[in-house]
Design an enzyme around this catalytic site. Sequence first.
Site, PDB file in Angstrom:
ATOM      1  N   LYS A  43       0.745  -1.123   0.054  1.00 48.84           N
ATOM      2  CA  LYS A  43       0.117   0.019  -0.082  1.00 48.84           C
ATOM      3  C   LYS A  43       0.964   1.277  -0.120  1.00 48.84           C
ATOM      4  O   LYS A  43       0.431   2.371  -0.285  1.00 48.84           O
ATOM      5  CB  LYS A  43      -0.930  -0.079   1.043  1.00 48.84           C
ATOM      6  CG  LYS A  43      -0.619   0.299   2.464  1.00 48.84           C
ATOM      7  CD  LYS A  43      -1.431   0.507   3.371  1.00 48.84           C
ATOM      8  CE  LYS A  43      -0.917   0.554   4.868  1.00 48.84           C
ATOM      9  NZ  LYS A  43      -2.004   0.960   5.978  1.00 48.84           N
ATOM     10  N   ASP A  44       1.961   1.232   0.223  1.00 49.06           N
ATOM     11  CA  ASP A  44       2.906   2.364   0.254  1.00 49.06           C
ATOM     12  C   ASP A  44       3.654   2.453  -1.104  1.00 49.06           C
ATOM     13  O   ASP A  44       4.332   3.442  -1.334  1.00 49.06           O
ATOM     14  CB  ASP A  44       4.549   2.059   1.078  1.00 49.06           C
ATOM     15  CG  ASP A  44       3.796   2.158   2.674  1.00 49.06           C
ATOM     16  OD1 ASP A  44       2.856   2.739   2.948  1.00 49.06           O
ATOM     17  OD2 ASP A  44       4.514   1.572   3.513  1.00 49.06           O
ATOM     18  N   SER A  92      -4.723   8.642   8.522  1.00 53.23           N
ATOM     19  CA  SER A  92      -5.136   8.179   7.081  1.00 53.23           C
ATOM     20  C   SER A  92      -6.643   8.978   7.056  1.00 53.23           C
ATOM     21  O   SER A  92      -7.585   8.681   7.691  1.00 53.23           O
ATOM     22  CB  SER A  92      -5.456   6.516   7.083  1.00 53.23           C
ATOM     23  OG  SER A  92      -6.358   6.299   6.205  1.00 53.23           O
ATOM     24  N   LEU A  93      -6.611   9.562   5.777  1.00 52.36           N
ATOM     25  CA  LEU A  93      -7.953  10.258   5.670  1.00 52.36           C
ATOM     26  C   LEU A  93      -8.760   9.461   5.106  1.00 52.36           C
ATOM     27  O   LEU A  93     -10.272   9.641   5.579  1.00 52.36           O
ATOM     28  CB  LEU A  93      -7.527  11.180   4.430  1.00 52.36           C
ATOM     29  CG  LEU A  93      -6.532  12.218   4.385  1.00 52.36           C
ATOM     30  CD1 LEU A  93      -6.453  13.071   3.138  1.00 52.36           C
ATOM     31  CD2 LEU A  93      -6.852  13.249   5.279  1.00 52.36           C
ATOM     32  N   ARG A  94      -8.534   8.094   4.783  1.00 54.16           N
ATOM     33  CA  ARG A  94      -9.471   7.190   4.240  1.00 54.16           C
ATOM     34  C   ARG A  94     -10.093   6.598   5.400  1.00 54.16           C
ATOM     35  O   ARG A  94     -11.339   6.413   5.415  1.00 54.16           O
ATOM     36  CB  ARG A  94      -8.772   5.977   3.309  1.00 54.16           C
ATOM     37  CG  ARG A  94      -9.355   4.857   3.295  1.00 54.16           C
ATOM     38  CD  ARG A  94      -8.466   3.626   2.665  1.00 54.16           C
ATOM     39  NE  ARG A  94      -7.462   3.246   3.735  1.00 54.16           N
ATOM     40  CZ  ARG A  94      -7.712   2.480   4.787  1.00 54.16           C
ATOM     41  NH1 ARG A  94      -8.972   2.050   4.862  1.00 54.16           N
ATOM     42  NH2 ARG A  94      -6.659   2.228   5.590  1.00 54.16           N
ATOM     43  N   ARG A  95      -9.419   6.321   6.306  1.00 47.68           N
ATOM     44  CA  ARG A  95      -9.982   5.722   7.640  1.00 47.68           C
ATOM     45  C   ARG A  95     -10.860   6.822   8.396  1.00 47.68           C
ATOM     46  O   ARG A  95     -11.979   6.597   8.797  1.00 47.68           O
ATOM     47  CB  ARG A  95      -8.801   5.488   8.603  1.00 47.68           C
ATOM     48  CG  ARG A  95      -8.418   4.149   8.192  1.00 47.68           C
ATOM     49  CD  ARG A  95      -7.155   3.701   9.274  1.00 47.68           C
ATOM     50  NE  ARG A  95      -6.299   2.513   8.558  1.00 47.68           N
ATOM     51  CZ  ARG A  95      -4.902   2.313   8.739  1.00 47.68           C
ATOM     52  NH1 ARG A  95      -4.516   3.148   9.374  1.00 47.68           N
ATOM     53  NH2 ARG A  95      -4.478   1.398   8.233  1.00 47.68           N
ATOM     54  N   ARG A 112       1.125  10.230  14.276  1.00 44.15           N
ATOM     55  CA  ARG A 112       2.071   9.702  13.441  1.00 44.15           C
ATOM     56  C   ARG A 112       3.076   8.762  14.085  1.00 44.15           C
ATOM     57  O   ARG A 112       3.013   8.821  15.494  1.00 44.15           O
ATOM     58  CB  ARG A 112       2.761  10.510  12.569  1.00 44.15           C
ATOM     59  CG  ARG A 112       1.851  11.575  11.731  1.00 44.15           C
ATOM     60  CD  ARG A 112       1.798  10.700  10.528  1.00 44.15           C
ATOM     61  NE  ARG A 112       2.916   9.884   9.830  1.00 44.15           N
ATOM     62  CZ  ARG A 112       4.080  10.482   9.483  1.00 44.15           C
ATOM     63  NH1 ARG A 112       4.260  12.073   9.005  1.00 44.15           N
ATOM     64  NH2 ARG A 112       5.062   9.641   9.096  1.00 44.15           N
ATOM     65  N   GLY A 113       3.982   8.382  13.375  1.00 41.18           N
ATOM     66  CA  GLY A 113       4.822   7.365  14.093  1.00 41.18           C
ATOM     67  C   GLY A 113       4.729   6.034  13.699  1.00 41.18           C
ATOM     68  O   GLY A 113       3.760   5.755  13.006  1.00 41.18           O
ATOM     69  N   ASN A 114       5.957   4.992  13.968  1.00 43.19           N
ATOM     70  CA  ASN A 114       5.674   3.802  13.700  1.00 43.19           C
ATOM     71  C   ASN A 114       4.700   3.198  14.663  1.00 43.19           C
ATOM     72  O   ASN A 114       4.381   3.643  15.593  1.00 43.19           O
ATOM     73  CB  ASN A 114       7.153   2.953  13.592  1.00 43.19           C
ATOM     74  CG  ASN A 114       7.938   3.332  14.947  1.00 43.19           C
ATOM     75  OD1 ASN A 114       7.329   3.411  16.128  1.00 43.19           O
ATOM     76  ND2 ASN A 114       9.192   3.342  14.900  1.00 43.19           N
ATOM     77  N   THR A 117       5.827   3.720  18.500  1.00 45.49           N
ATOM     78  CA  THR A 117       5.579   5.057  18.791  1.00 45.49           C
ATOM     79  C   THR A 117       3.827   5.330  19.013  1.00 45.49           C
ATOM     80  O   THR A 117       3.663   5.928  19.921  1.00 45.49           O
ATOM     81  CB  THR A 117       6.041   6.164  17.628  1.00 45.49           C
ATOM     82  OG1 THR A 117       7.069   5.615  17.393  1.00 45.49           O
ATOM     83  CG2 THR A 117       5.903   7.522  18.201  1.00 45.49           C
ATOM     84  N   ARG A 118       3.104   4.774  18.044  1.00 46.10           N
ATOM     85  CA  ARG A 118       1.715   5.303  17.967  1.00 46.10           C
ATOM     86  C   ARG A 118       1.026   4.454  19.371  1.00 46.10           C
ATOM     87  O   ARG A 118       0.457   4.818  20.010  1.00 46.10           O
ATOM     88  CB  ARG A 118       1.136   4.771  17.039  1.00 46.10           C
ATOM     89  CG  ARG A 118       1.342   5.423  15.642  1.00 46.10           C
ATOM     90  CD  ARG A 118       0.371   5.282  14.674  1.00 46.10           C
ATOM     91  NE  ARG A 118       1.043   5.557  13.403  1.00 46.10           N
ATOM     92  CZ  ARG A 118       0.538   5.427  12.133  1.00 46.10           C
ATOM     93  NH1 ARG A 118      -0.630   5.336  11.957  1.00 46.10           N
ATOM     94  NH2 ARG A 118       1.177   5.984  11.034  1.00 46.10           N
ATOM     95  N   CYS A 206      -2.274   9.264  -1.668  1.00 48.51           N
ATOM     96  CA  CYS A 206      -2.423   9.458  -0.117  1.00 48.51           C
ATOM     97  C   CYS A 206      -3.193  10.624   0.231  1.00 48.51           C
ATOM     98  O   CYS A 206      -3.705  10.594   1.488  1.00 48.51           O
ATOM     99  CB  CYS A 206      -0.938   9.762   0.437  1.00 48.51           C
ATOM    100  SG  CYS A 206      -0.529   8.324   1.261  1.00 48.51           S
TER     101      CYS A 206
END
Length: 306
Positions: A43-44, A92-95, A112-114, A117-118, A206
């Site tokens: 997806k990236d 995510s704008l989609r979510r 944000r973050g991995n 982090t989240r 994105c």
Amino acid sequence: MSTTGDKILDTALSKIGEKSLFTKELEHALEKNEVDLVVHSLKDLPTVLPPGFTIGAICKRENPHDAVVFHPKFVGKTLETLPEKSVVGTSSLRRAAQLQRKFPHLEFRSIRGNLNTRLRKLDEQQEFSAIILATAGLQRMGWHNRVGQILHPEECMYAVGQGALGVEVRAKDQDILDLVGVLHDPETLLRCIAERAFLRHLEGGCSVPVAVHTAMKDGQLYLTGGVWSLDGSDSIQETMQATIHVPAQHEDGPEDDPQLVGITARNIPRGPQLAAQNLGISLANLLLSKGAKNILDVARQLNDAH
């Protein structure tokens, strides 16, 4: 290796405005022959790759759905049963667009973050009641126990390619292409070709809310796709299907331009791949005929203006 997307952590992804956020540095190493293959979350990967690169393998897809991870004090709840005005984190704008429409009592805020982090932000700060993440990422990290709820397509459809890994290689490197080609999972490949063709034809990325859902059943490939306004109030969703039999892998001679939506799969028959691509394009055209372009243009302008 770290990428731009890993380093810029104070800005929403959709605002950075760079299509190859999580891929650029990796492609640079590929180009300079420092590495021979690069593994991405599919997806990236943009639907149009830079010249000289191709996706040489798409591995069998994990669960593609989104998951809700709750703050310890809300474990056992669902999005529906969270208190009024609870804050849910997603980058995510989609979510956000889909969930805002479905759960108007909640507030959605960027995080944000991995993954580490989240999850830390969720657990240690009192800002978020829950966060939305890809189920596949949590499963790959062995953190299934954090999944409090899996979102079904009627609540939140997933991103194009979500849950699948793509192996990017140099397009002219036949040895490496042959080597990784055996990793192609035929069903995942066909579903992802359809999804990527849909997104490419809509010119989504994105910075706009576009989502899909695919299924293979009895020789039929079903593709559902949707576009949303940023706040989820406006949306168009449609489903189409095509007859496609999942092929076995076979040995095939080289073809002139084997790439479809950035993917090379010479060991999978061409017919089903083209049928999957055409399904994606047809669905995109159906949505465009119903006004999808206007919804996406407004979403883009609003996102740029914020």
